[in-house]
Design a protein around this motif. Sequence first.
Motif, PDB file in Angstrom:
ATOM      1  N   PHE A 119       1.211  -9.083   3.060  1.00  0.00           N
ATOM      2  CA  PHE A 119      -0.139  -9.398   3.506  1.00  0.00           C
ATOM      3  C   PHE A 119      -0.669  -8.316   4.444  1.00  0.00           C
ATOM      4  CE2 PHE A 119      -3.247 -11.307   6.351  1.00  0.00           C
ATOM      5  CZ  PHE A 119      -4.085 -11.948   5.458  1.00  0.00           C
ATOM      6  N   TRP A 120       0.125  -7.985   5.483  1.00  0.00           N
ATOM      7  CA  TRP A 120      -0.351  -7.019   6.488  1.00  0.00           C
ATOM      8  C   TRP A 120      -0.112  -5.564   6.081  1.00  0.00           C
ATOM      9  CZ3 TRP A 120      -3.432  -8.689  10.215  1.00  0.00           C
ATOM     10  CH2 TRP A 120      -3.373 -10.025  10.571  1.00  0.00           C
ATOM     11  N   GLY A 121       1.090  -5.293   5.589  1.00  0.00           N
ATOM     12  CA  GLY A 121       1.453  -3.910   5.280  1.00  0.00           C
ATOM     13  C   GLY A 121       0.880  -3.396   3.986  1.00  0.00           C
ATOM     14  N   SER A 122       0.486  -4.318   3.083  1.00  0.00           N
ATOM     15  CA  SER A 122      -0.083  -3.906   1.798  1.00  0.00           C
ATOM     16  C   SER A 122      -1.564  -4.235   1.713  1.00  0.00           C
ATOM     17  CB  SER A 122       0.675  -4.574   0.642  1.00  0.00           C
ATOM     18  OG  SER A 122       2.033  -4.205   0.640  1.00  0.00           O
ATOM     19  N   LEU A 123      -1.909  -5.526   1.701  1.00  0.00           N
ATOM     20  CA  LEU A 123      -3.297  -5.917   1.455  1.00  0.00           C
ATOM     21  C   LEU A 123      -4.235  -5.520   2.591  1.00  0.00           C
ATOM     22  CD1 LEU A 123      -2.857  -9.444  -0.180  1.00  0.00           C
ATOM     23  CD2 LEU A 123      -3.125  -7.222  -1.289  1.00  0.00           C
ATOM     24  N   VAL A 124      -3.945  -5.960   3.816  1.00  0.00           N
ATOM     25  CA  VAL A 124      -4.839  -5.658   4.940  1.00  0.00           C
ATOM     26  C   VAL A 124      -4.903  -4.151   5.176  1.00  0.00           C
ATOM     27  CG1 VAL A 124      -5.224  -5.954   7.416  1.00  0.00           C
ATOM     28  CG2 VAL A 124      -4.499  -7.906   6.022  1.00  0.00           C
ATOM     29  N   ARG A 125      -3.762  -3.500   5.096  1.00  0.00           N
ATOM     30  CA  ARG A 125      -3.717  -2.042   5.301  1.00  0.00           C
ATOM     31  C   ARG A 125      -4.585  -1.303   4.289  1.00  0.00           C
ATOM     32  NH1 ARG A 125      -0.927   1.547   1.488  1.00  0.00           N
ATOM     33  NH2 ARG A 125       0.657  -0.096   1.380  1.00  0.00           N
ATOM     34  N   VAL A 126      -4.477  -1.660   3.007  1.00  0.00           N
ATOM     35  CA  VAL A 126      -5.263  -0.997   1.964  1.00  0.00           C
ATOM     36  C   VAL A 126      -6.754  -1.259   2.172  1.00  0.00           C
ATOM     37  CG1 VAL A 126      -5.831  -1.065  -0.497  1.00  0.00           C
ATOM     38  CG2 VAL A 126      -3.451  -0.864   0.226  1.00  0.00           C
ATOM     39  N   TRP A 133     -16.632   7.103  16.840  1.00  0.00           N
ATOM     40  CA  TRP A 133     -15.842   5.881  16.863  1.00  0.00           C
ATOM     41  C   TRP A 133     -15.005   5.675  15.606  1.00  0.00           C
ATOM     42  CZ3 TRP A 133     -17.648   2.635  13.008  1.00  0.00           C
ATOM     43  CH2 TRP A 133     -18.983   2.800  12.620  1.00  0.00           C
ATOM     44  N   LEU A 134     -15.169   6.545  14.613  1.00  0.00           N
ATOM     45  CA  LEU A 134     -14.329   6.497  13.426  1.00  0.00           C
ATOM     46  C   LEU A 134     -13.216   7.546  13.454  1.00  0.00           C
ATOM     47  CD1 LEU A 134     -16.856   5.959  10.482  1.00  0.00           C
ATOM     48  CD2 LEU A 134     -14.919   4.483  11.035  1.00  0.00           C
ATOM     49  N   ALA A 135     -13.158   8.355  14.505  1.00  0.00           N
ATOM     50  CA  ALA A 135     -12.272   9.521  14.516  1.00  0.00           C
ATOM     51  C   ALA A 135     -10.793   9.158  14.397  1.00  0.00           C
ATOM     52  CB  ALA A 135     -12.508  10.348  15.779  1.00  0.00           C
ATOM     53  N   VAL A 136     -10.334   8.181  15.171  1.00  0.00           N
ATOM     54  CA  VAL A 136      -8.912   7.844  15.162  1.00  0.00           C
ATOM     55  C   VAL A 136      -8.509   7.233  13.822  1.00  0.00           C
ATOM     56  CG1 VAL A 136      -7.114   6.423  16.203  1.00  0.00           C
ATOM     57  CG2 VAL A 136      -8.778   7.575  17.665  1.00  0.00           C
ATOM     58  N   LEU A 137      -9.275   6.239  13.364  1.00  0.00           N
ATOM     59  CA  LEU A 137      -8.926   5.561  12.115  1.00  0.00           C
ATOM     60  C   LEU A 137      -9.092   6.471  10.900  1.00  0.00           C
ATOM     61  CD1 LEU A 137     -10.355   1.945  12.565  1.00  0.00           C
ATOM     62  CD2 LEU A 137      -7.958   2.649  12.526  1.00  0.00           C
ATOM     63  N   LEU A 157       6.642  -1.545  -1.115  1.00  0.00           N
ATOM     64  CA  LEU A 157       7.563  -1.207  -0.029  1.00  0.00           C
ATOM     65  C   LEU A 157       7.423  -2.117   1.197  1.00  0.00           C
ATOM     66  CD1 LEU A 157       7.784   2.700  -0.033  1.00  0.00           C
ATOM     67  CD2 LEU A 157       9.598   1.040  -0.537  1.00  0.00           C
ATOM     68  N   PRO A 158       6.201  -2.418   1.678  1.00  0.00           N
ATOM     69  CA  PRO A 158       6.101  -3.284   2.858  1.00  0.00           C
ATOM     70  C   PRO A 158       6.764  -4.652   2.693  1.00  0.00           C
ATOM     71  CG  PRO A 158       4.047  -2.112   2.549  1.00  0.00           C
ATOM     72  CD  PRO A 158       4.879  -1.857   1.321  1.00  0.00           C
ATOM     73  N   PRO A 159       6.526  -5.398   1.577  1.00  0.00           N
ATOM     74  CA  PRO A 159       7.226  -6.675   1.443  1.00  0.00           C
ATOM     75  C   PRO A 159       8.732  -6.515   1.265  1.00  0.00           C
ATOM     76  CG  PRO A 159       5.988  -6.183  -0.548  1.00  0.00           C
ATOM     77  CD  PRO A 159       5.547  -5.196   0.496  1.00  0.00           C
ATOM     78  N   LEU A 160       9.156  -5.433   0.620  1.00  0.00           N
ATOM     79  CA  LEU A 160      10.586  -5.190   0.458  1.00  0.00           C
ATOM     80  C   LEU A 160      11.240  -4.978   1.819  1.00  0.00           C
ATOM     81  CD1 LEU A 160      13.034  -4.669  -1.372  1.00  0.00           C
ATOM     82  CD2 LEU A 160      12.348  -2.251  -1.447  1.00  0.00           C
ATOM     83  N   ASP A 174       5.372  -6.634  11.164  1.00  0.00           N
ATOM     84  CA  ASP A 174       4.168  -6.547  10.333  1.00  0.00           C
ATOM     85  C   ASP A 174       3.215  -5.476  10.862  1.00  0.00           C
ATOM     86  OD1 ASP A 174       5.057  -8.673   8.714  1.00  0.00           O
ATOM     87  OD2 ASP A 174       4.215 -10.137  10.106  1.00  0.00           O
ATOM     88  N   VAL A 175       3.050  -5.452  12.186  1.00  0.00           N
ATOM     89  CA  VAL A 175       2.184  -4.442  12.800  1.00  0.00           C
ATOM     90  C   VAL A 175       2.718  -3.046  12.500  1.00  0.00           C
ATOM     91  CG1 VAL A 175       1.322  -3.493  14.976  1.00  0.00           C
ATOM     92  CG2 VAL A 175       1.377  -5.976  14.624  1.00  0.00           C
ATOM     93  N   GLY A 176       4.033  -2.880  12.655  1.00  0.00           N
ATOM     94  CA  GLY A 176       4.633  -1.570  12.387  1.00  0.00           C
ATOM     95  C   GLY A 176       4.459  -1.134  10.947  1.00  0.00           C
ATOM     96  N   LEU A 177       4.649  -2.063  10.008  1.00  0.00           N
ATOM     97  CA  LEU A 177       4.471  -1.733   8.592  1.00  0.00           C
ATOM     98  C   LEU A 177       3.026  -1.368   8.297  1.00  0.00           C
ATOM     99  CD1 LEU A 177       6.641  -4.555   6.961  1.00  0.00           C
ATOM    100  CD2 LEU A 177       7.137  -2.102   6.948  1.00  0.00           C
ATOM    101  N   MET A 178       2.088  -2.131   8.854  1.00  0.00           N
ATOM    102  CA  MET A 178       0.671  -1.865   8.610  1.00  0.00           C
ATOM    103  C   MET A 178       0.275  -0.495   9.165  1.00  0.00           C
ATOM    104  SD  MET A 178      -2.632  -4.240   9.553  1.00  0.00           S
ATOM    105  CE  MET A 178      -2.227  -4.311  11.302  1.00  0.00           C
ATOM    106  N   VAL A 179       0.682  -0.204  10.388  1.00  0.00           N
ATOM    107  CA  VAL A 179       0.311   1.065  11.024  1.00  0.00           C
ATOM    108  C   VAL A 179       0.969   2.246  10.309  1.00  0.00           C
ATOM    109  CG1 VAL A 179       0.515   2.440  13.122  1.00  0.00           C
ATOM    110  CG2 VAL A 179      -0.155   0.032  13.271  1.00  0.00           C
ATOM    111  N   PHE A 180       2.264   2.126  10.017  1.00  0.00           N
ATOM    112  CA  PHE A 180       2.975   3.240   9.383  1.00  0.00           C
ATOM    113  C   PHE A 180       2.372   3.582   8.020  1.00  0.00           C
ATOM    114  CE2 PHE A 180       6.156   4.762   6.357  1.00  0.00           C
ATOM    115  CZ  PHE A 180       6.570   5.935   6.986  1.00  0.00           C
ATOM    116  N   PHE A 181       2.215   2.568   7.161  1.00  0.00           N
ATOM    117  CA  PHE A 181       1.710   2.845   5.821  1.00  0.00           C
ATOM    118  C   PHE A 181       0.226   3.204   5.829  1.00  0.00           C
ATOM    119  CE2 PHE A 181       5.678   0.748   4.625  1.00  0.00           C
ATOM    120  CZ  PHE A 181       6.097   1.580   3.605  1.00  0.00           C
ATOM    121  N   TYR A 182      -0.516   2.703   6.833  1.00  0.00           N
ATOM    122  CA  TYR A 182      -1.923   3.092   6.960  1.00  0.00           C
ATOM    123  C   TYR A 182      -2.029   4.598   7.197  1.00  0.00           C
ATOM    124  CZ  TYR A 182      -6.696   3.569   8.643  1.00  0.00           C
ATOM    125  OH  TYR A 182      -8.005   3.989   8.808  1.00  0.00           O
ATOM    126  N   PHE A 183      -1.309   5.083   8.209  1.00  0.00           N
ATOM    127  CA  PHE A 183      -1.454   6.496   8.557  1.00  0.00           C
ATOM    128  C   PHE A 183      -0.727   7.412   7.579  1.00  0.00           C
ATOM    129  CE2 PHE A 183      -2.747   4.670  12.664  1.00  0.00           C
ATOM    130  CZ  PHE A 183      -3.930   5.372  12.831  1.00  0.00           C
TER     131      PHE A 183
END
Length: 330
Positions: free
Chosen positions: A221-228, A261-265, A201-204, A68-77
């Motif tokens: 939940f993590w890769g789609s909703l929280v990430r968005v 403090w917003l630079a990385v995100l 894609l994340p739930p798939l 879940d962490v990997g999906l959230m981070v990958f699709f976020y960036f």
Amino acid sequence: MTASSDVSDVIEDVPRPAGGAGARAATLGGDRKGSVEQVALLLFILVPFAALVVAVPLAWGRGLSWLDVGLMVFFYFLGCHGITIGFHRYFTHGAFKAKRPLRIALAVAGSMAVEGPVVRWVADHRKHHKFSDAEGDPHSPWRYGESLSALTKGLWWAHIGWMFDEERTPQEKYAPDLVKDPAIRAVSRQFVLWTVVSLGLPPLIGGLATMSWWGAFTGFFWGSLVRVALLHHVTWSINSICHAVGKRPFNARDRSGNVWWLAVLSCGESWHNLHHADPTSARHGVERGQIDSSARIIRWCEKLGWAYDVRWPSASRIQSRRKPRVAEPA
């Protein structure tokens, strides 16, 4: 170069598409938001935000895996860099030129951030630069004045409220170059498709990787909703927070500031004072230690031959935009 001249340089002398109605039909969305679209927008803001609120207790209850962490981070960036490199530095400001495959890939990646169709996003942002923190700016936090109550109201407007304004930025006027591009116009019209792909894609992947419905649910939940939700609020913070606070070492005609403090995100977008002082620069974090992952990826694309004519800021160019140092009293 001022922000307004930057916008003019991008859009002047580009032939306007014939017929306003035809141009609107060729992209996505007219000059006013309908009630259905406003309801959909509200849902896209509230549902991911609700997921963000319940994220901590769900994680505490072991509803979070490394997948879940990997999906959230990958699709976020993926989406974040699609916005920062594609929608912003490339399509809006022309900070570099791109080969056709990269051009289309950036339009798709930015669309997967679920922040609106590329042509509309660019039109809004070019208008923002033309009127930055002045009358006509779509999302200035100083819209209502400078008192505490006015700024509080203005921050809400700049962060979220402006998106519910019925009036839309004319795409034919502020993004005629993209309206006349068949490939980018198609990607813009396919925004709903790329939204479905982005959220699906994340739930798939989660479901197939774990061969379970629970894996699909947590992936969504993590890769789609929280990430968005997280990506949306970081992007909106550039409109609100970075125009209200932050250091301002460079000459800009507005109140844009650098918020470290917003630079990385934000993938380097929060070095906002330099950006408004030099809008076409491919790098925003120009000082030592200022993280700008978007600039790094542009450099990689340049080395691979996918991007060219990159507008890297020279030392003299940076210095010319720096505010003069005030001598301390003896």
